[in-house]
Design a protein around this motif. Structure first.
Motif, PDB file in Angstrom:
ATOM      1  N   LYS A 299     -13.154  16.114 -24.204  1.00 52.36           N
ATOM      2  CA  LYS A 299     -13.814  17.218 -23.507  1.00 52.36           C
ATOM      3  C   LYS A 299     -14.955  16.704 -22.635  1.00 52.36           C
ATOM      4  CE  LYS A 299     -12.726  20.856 -26.787  1.00 52.36           C
ATOM      5  NZ  LYS A 299     -13.242  21.764 -27.808  1.00 52.36           N
ATOM      6  N   ALA A 300     -15.717  15.736 -23.148  1.00 52.53           N
ATOM      7  CA  ALA A 300     -16.817  15.171 -22.376  1.00 52.53           C
ATOM      8  C   ALA A 300     -16.291  14.476 -21.118  1.00 52.53           C
ATOM      9  CB  ALA A 300     -17.616  14.192 -23.236  1.00 52.53           C
ATOM     10  N   VAL A 301     -15.188  13.767 -21.251  1.00 57.04           N
ATOM     11  CA  VAL A 301     -14.608  13.085 -20.095  1.00 57.04           C
ATOM     12  C   VAL A 301     -14.136  14.112 -19.068  1.00 57.04           C
ATOM     13  CG1 VAL A 301     -12.654  11.662 -19.340  1.00 57.04           C
ATOM     14  CG2 VAL A 301     -13.972  11.001 -21.345  1.00 57.04           C
ATOM     15  N   ASP A 302     -13.478  15.179 -19.542  1.00 54.04           N
ATOM     16  CA  ASP A 302     -13.015  16.222 -18.626  1.00 54.04           C
ATOM     17  C   ASP A 302     -14.180  16.888 -17.911  1.00 54.04           C
ATOM     18  OD1 ASP A 302     -10.389  15.731 -19.175  1.00 54.04           O
ATOM     19  OD2 ASP A 302     -10.227  17.291 -20.721  1.00 54.04           O
ATOM     20  N   GLU A 303     -15.273  17.122 -18.615  1.00 51.93           N
ATOM     21  CA  GLU A 303     -16.443  17.739 -17.994  1.00 51.93           C
ATOM     22  C   GLU A 303     -17.028  16.831 -16.914  1.00 51.93           C
ATOM     23  OE1 GLU A 303     -17.688  20.785 -18.247  1.00 51.93           O
ATOM     24  OE2 GLU A 303     -15.964  21.228 -19.525  1.00 51.93           O
ATOM     25  N   ARG A 304     -17.052  15.531 -17.180  1.00 50.42           N
ATOM     26  CA  ARG A 304     -17.561  14.593 -16.175  1.00 50.42           C
ATOM     27  C   ARG A 304     -16.676  14.594 -14.942  1.00 50.42           C
ATOM     28  NH1 ARG A 304     -18.676  10.810 -20.582  1.00 50.42           N
ATOM     29  NH2 ARG A 304     -16.770   9.742 -20.026  1.00 50.42           N
ATOM     30  N   LYS A 305     -15.363  14.693 -15.161  1.00 54.64           N
ATOM     31  CA  LYS A 305     -14.448  14.727 -14.023  1.00 54.64           C
ATOM     32  C   LYS A 305     -14.657  15.983 -13.196  1.00 54.64           C
ATOM     33  CE  LYS A 305     -10.578  12.022 -15.778  1.00 54.64           C
ATOM     34  NZ  LYS A 305      -9.162  12.077 -16.196  1.00 54.64           N
ATOM     35  N   LYS A 306     -14.869  17.117 -13.857  1.00 57.37           N
ATOM     36  CA  LYS A 306     -15.059  18.375 -13.145  1.00 57.37           C
ATOM     37  C   LYS A 306     -16.379  18.387 -12.383  1.00 57.37           C
ATOM     38  CE  LYS A 306     -12.328  21.252 -16.230  1.00 57.37           C
ATOM     39  NZ  LYS A 306     -12.373  22.314 -17.233  1.00 57.37           N
ATOM     40  N   SER A 307     -17.410  17.777 -12.966  1.00 58.85           N
ATOM     41  CA  SER A 307     -18.721  17.821 -12.332  1.00 58.85           C
ATOM     42  C   SER A 307     -18.791  16.953 -11.075  1.00 58.85           C
ATOM     43  CB  SER A 307     -19.801  17.384 -13.314  1.00 58.85           C
ATOM     44  OG  SER A 307     -19.645  16.017 -13.632  1.00 58.85           O
ATOM     45  N   GLU A 308     -17.954  15.956 -10.995  1.00 55.22           N
ATOM     46  CA  GLU A 308     -17.950  15.105  -9.809  1.00 55.22           C
ATOM     47  C   GLU A 308     -17.324  15.868  -8.653  1.00 55.22           C
ATOM     48  OE1 GLU A 308     -15.841  11.542 -10.685  1.00 55.22           O
ATOM     49  OE2 GLU A 308     -17.256  10.905 -12.213  1.00 55.22           O
ATOM     50  N   THR A 309     -18.037  15.968  -7.572  1.00 50.17           N
ATOM     51  CA  THR A 309     -17.476  16.629  -6.399  1.00 50.17           C
ATOM     52  C   THR A 309     -16.745  15.591  -5.564  1.00 50.17           C
ATOM     53  OG1 THR A 309     -19.536  16.279  -5.192  1.00 50.17           O
ATOM     54  CG2 THR A 309     -19.280  18.390  -6.318  1.00 50.17           C
ATOM     55  N   PRO A 310     -15.527  15.863  -5.229  1.00 52.04           N
ATOM     56  CA  PRO A 310     -14.786  14.879  -4.437  1.00 52.04           C
ATOM     57  C   PRO A 310     -15.390  14.766  -3.042  1.00 52.04           C
ATOM     58  CG  PRO A 310     -13.502  16.880  -4.689  1.00 52.04           C
ATOM     59  CD  PRO A 310     -14.732  17.038  -5.531  1.00 52.04           C
ATOM     60  N   ALA A 311     -15.500  13.569  -2.593  1.00 47.49           N
ATOM     61  CA  ALA A 311     -16.061  13.325  -1.265  1.00 47.49           C
ATOM     62  C   ALA A 311     -15.054  13.773  -0.223  1.00 47.49           C
ATOM     63  CB  ALA A 311     -16.392  11.855  -1.097  1.00 47.49           C
ATOM     64  N   SER A 312     -15.486  14.637   0.661  1.00 51.98           N
ATOM     65  CA  SER A 312     -14.588  15.099   1.703  1.00 51.98           C
ATOM     66  C   SER A 312     -14.506  14.030   2.788  1.00 51.98           C
ATOM     67  CB  SER A 312     -15.074  16.420   2.289  1.00 51.98           C
ATOM     68  OG  SER A 312     -16.346  16.238   2.870  1.00 51.98           O
ATOM     69  N   PRO A 313     -13.333  13.825   3.298  1.00 57.17           N
ATOM     70  CA  PRO A 313     -13.201  12.801   4.328  1.00 57.17           C
ATOM     71  C   PRO A 313     -13.955  13.226   5.587  1.00 57.17           C
ATOM     72  CG  PRO A 313     -11.139  13.985   4.055  1.00 57.17           C
ATOM     73  CD  PRO A 313     -12.071  14.464   2.983  1.00 57.17           C
ATOM     74  N   ALA A 314     -14.579  12.285   6.216  1.00 56.79           N
ATOM     75  CA  ALA A 314     -15.340  12.576   7.424  1.00 56.79           C
ATOM     76  C   ALA A 314     -14.369  12.920   8.539  1.00 56.79           C
ATOM     77  CB  ALA A 314     -16.184  11.375   7.816  1.00 56.79           C
ATOM     78  N   LYS A 315     -14.583  14.092   9.125  1.00 54.89           N
ATOM     79  CA  LYS A 315     -13.714  14.516  10.220  1.00 54.89           C
ATOM     80  C   LYS A 315     -14.219  13.900  11.507  1.00 54.89           C
ATOM     81  CE  LYS A 315     -12.052  18.777   8.275  1.00 54.89           C
ATOM     82  NZ  LYS A 315     -11.771  20.171   8.515  1.00 54.89           N
ATOM     83  N   SER A 316     -13.287  13.406  12.223  1.00 57.87           N
ATOM     84  CA  SER A 316     -13.654  12.822  13.497  1.00 57.87           C
ATOM     85  C   SER A 316     -13.175  13.744  14.609  1.00 57.87           C
ATOM     86  CB  SER A 316     -13.054  11.437  13.659  1.00 57.87           C
ATOM     87  OG  SER A 316     -11.648  11.549  13.721  1.00 57.87           O
ATOM     88  N   ASN A 317     -13.807  13.652  15.722  1.00 54.98           N
ATOM     89  CA  ASN A 317     -13.434  14.466  16.874  1.00 54.98           C
ATOM     90  C   ASN A 317     -12.412  13.762  17.745  1.00 54.98           C
ATOM     91  OD1 ASN A 317     -15.120  16.453  16.020  1.00 54.98           O
ATOM     92  ND2 ASN A 317     -16.849  15.769  17.265  1.00 54.98           N
ATOM     93  N   ARG A 318     -11.911  12.673  17.255  1.00 57.95           N
ATOM     94  CA  ARG A 318     -10.916  11.925  18.012  1.00 57.95           C
ATOM     95  C   ARG A 318      -9.597  12.674  18.025  1.00 57.95           C
ATOM     96  NH1 ARG A 318     -10.628   5.999  15.673  1.00 57.95           N
ATOM     97  NH2 ARG A 318      -8.498   6.665  15.966  1.00 57.95           N
ATOM     98  N   PRO A 319      -8.891  12.659  19.110  1.00 56.61           N
ATOM     99  CA  PRO A 319      -7.560  13.280  19.131  1.00 56.61           C
ATOM    100  C   PRO A 319      -6.597  12.453  18.281  1.00 56.61           C
ATOM    101  CG  PRO A 319      -8.065  12.247  21.240  1.00 56.61           C
ATOM    102  CD  PRO A 319      -9.285  12.126  20.400  1.00 56.61           C
ATOM    103  N   ARG A 320      -5.627  13.142  17.726  1.00 52.66           N
ATOM    104  CA  ARG A 320      -4.622  12.430  16.929  1.00 52.66           C
ATOM    105  C   ARG A 320      -3.245  12.688  17.504  1.00 52.66           C
ATOM    106  NH1 ARG A 320      -2.159  15.607  12.891  1.00 52.66           N
ATOM    107  NH2 ARG A 320      -2.992  17.718  12.863  1.00 52.66           N
ATOM    108  N   LYS A 321      -2.346  11.783  17.210  1.00 53.61           N
ATOM    109  CA  LYS A 321      -1.011  11.838  17.776  1.00 53.61           C
ATOM    110  C   LYS A 321      -0.095  12.624  16.839  1.00 53.61           C
ATOM    111  CE  LYS A 321       0.821   7.832  18.364  1.00 53.61           C
ATOM    112  NZ  LYS A 321       1.534   6.596  18.656  1.00 53.61           N
ATOM    113  N   LYS A 322       0.680  13.545  17.383  1.00 57.77           N
ATOM    114  CA  LYS A 322       1.648  14.302  16.616  1.00 57.77           C
ATOM    115  C   LYS A 322       3.012  14.086  17.253  1.00 57.77           C
ATOM    116  CE  LYS A 322       2.878  18.839  14.934  1.00 57.77           C
ATOM    117  NZ  LYS A 322       2.556  20.260  14.903  1.00 57.77           N
ATOM    118  N   ILE A 323       4.008  13.853  16.428  1.00 55.58           N
ATOM    119  CA  ILE A 323       5.353  13.603  16.931  1.00 55.58           C
ATOM    120  C   ILE A 323       6.144  14.909  16.823  1.00 55.58           C
ATOM    121  CG2 ILE A 323       7.471  12.276  16.608  1.00 55.58           C
ATOM    122  CD1 ILE A 323       5.748  10.049  15.422  1.00 55.58           C
TER     123      ILE A 323
END
Length: 104
Positions: free
Chosen positions: A65-89
């Motif tokens: 339970k303690a391990v699960d609580e530690r996992k829940k409390s950690e906020t996942p780092a959101s990936p930095a969004k870039s303003n660069r255009p991306r290629k779509k096929i």
């Protein structure tokens, strides 16, 4: 990269080592099948691993339970969004790529 020895080479090396041992005066004793596991003709009851009795176990529910609580409390780092255009096929109906477009 080193070449691994073949089974034939390993077998030959083992035979050479046995021959060297015997030439130095070593002796090989032969046993009947299952005889080496017997003590005075009987199976050693103490070697079964059950002679110690039941061990006290550590309850893990609180730890998990303690391990699960530690996992829940950690906020996942959101990936930095870039303003660069991306290629779509763009694909056709058969899954073949038709063209590439850039999306901002």
């Amino acid at each position: 990269m080193n070449k691994r020895p073949t089974k034939r080479e390993i077998r030959q090396q083992m035979n050479n080592e046995v021959d060297q041992y015997l030439n130095k005066g070593g002796e090989v004793r032969e046993f009947q099948r299952g005889e080496s596991g017997l003590i005075n003709g009987k199976i050693d009851d103490r070697s079964s691993g059950f002679e110690q009795g039941k061990q006290k176990r550590t309850p893990l529910l609180d730890e998990l339970k303690a391990v699960d609580e530690r996992k829940k409390s950690e906020t996942p780092a959101s990936p930095a969004k870039s303003n660069r255009p991306r290629k779509k096929i763009i694909y056709d109906d058969f899954g073949e790529p038709v063209r590439e477009v850039w999306i901002e």
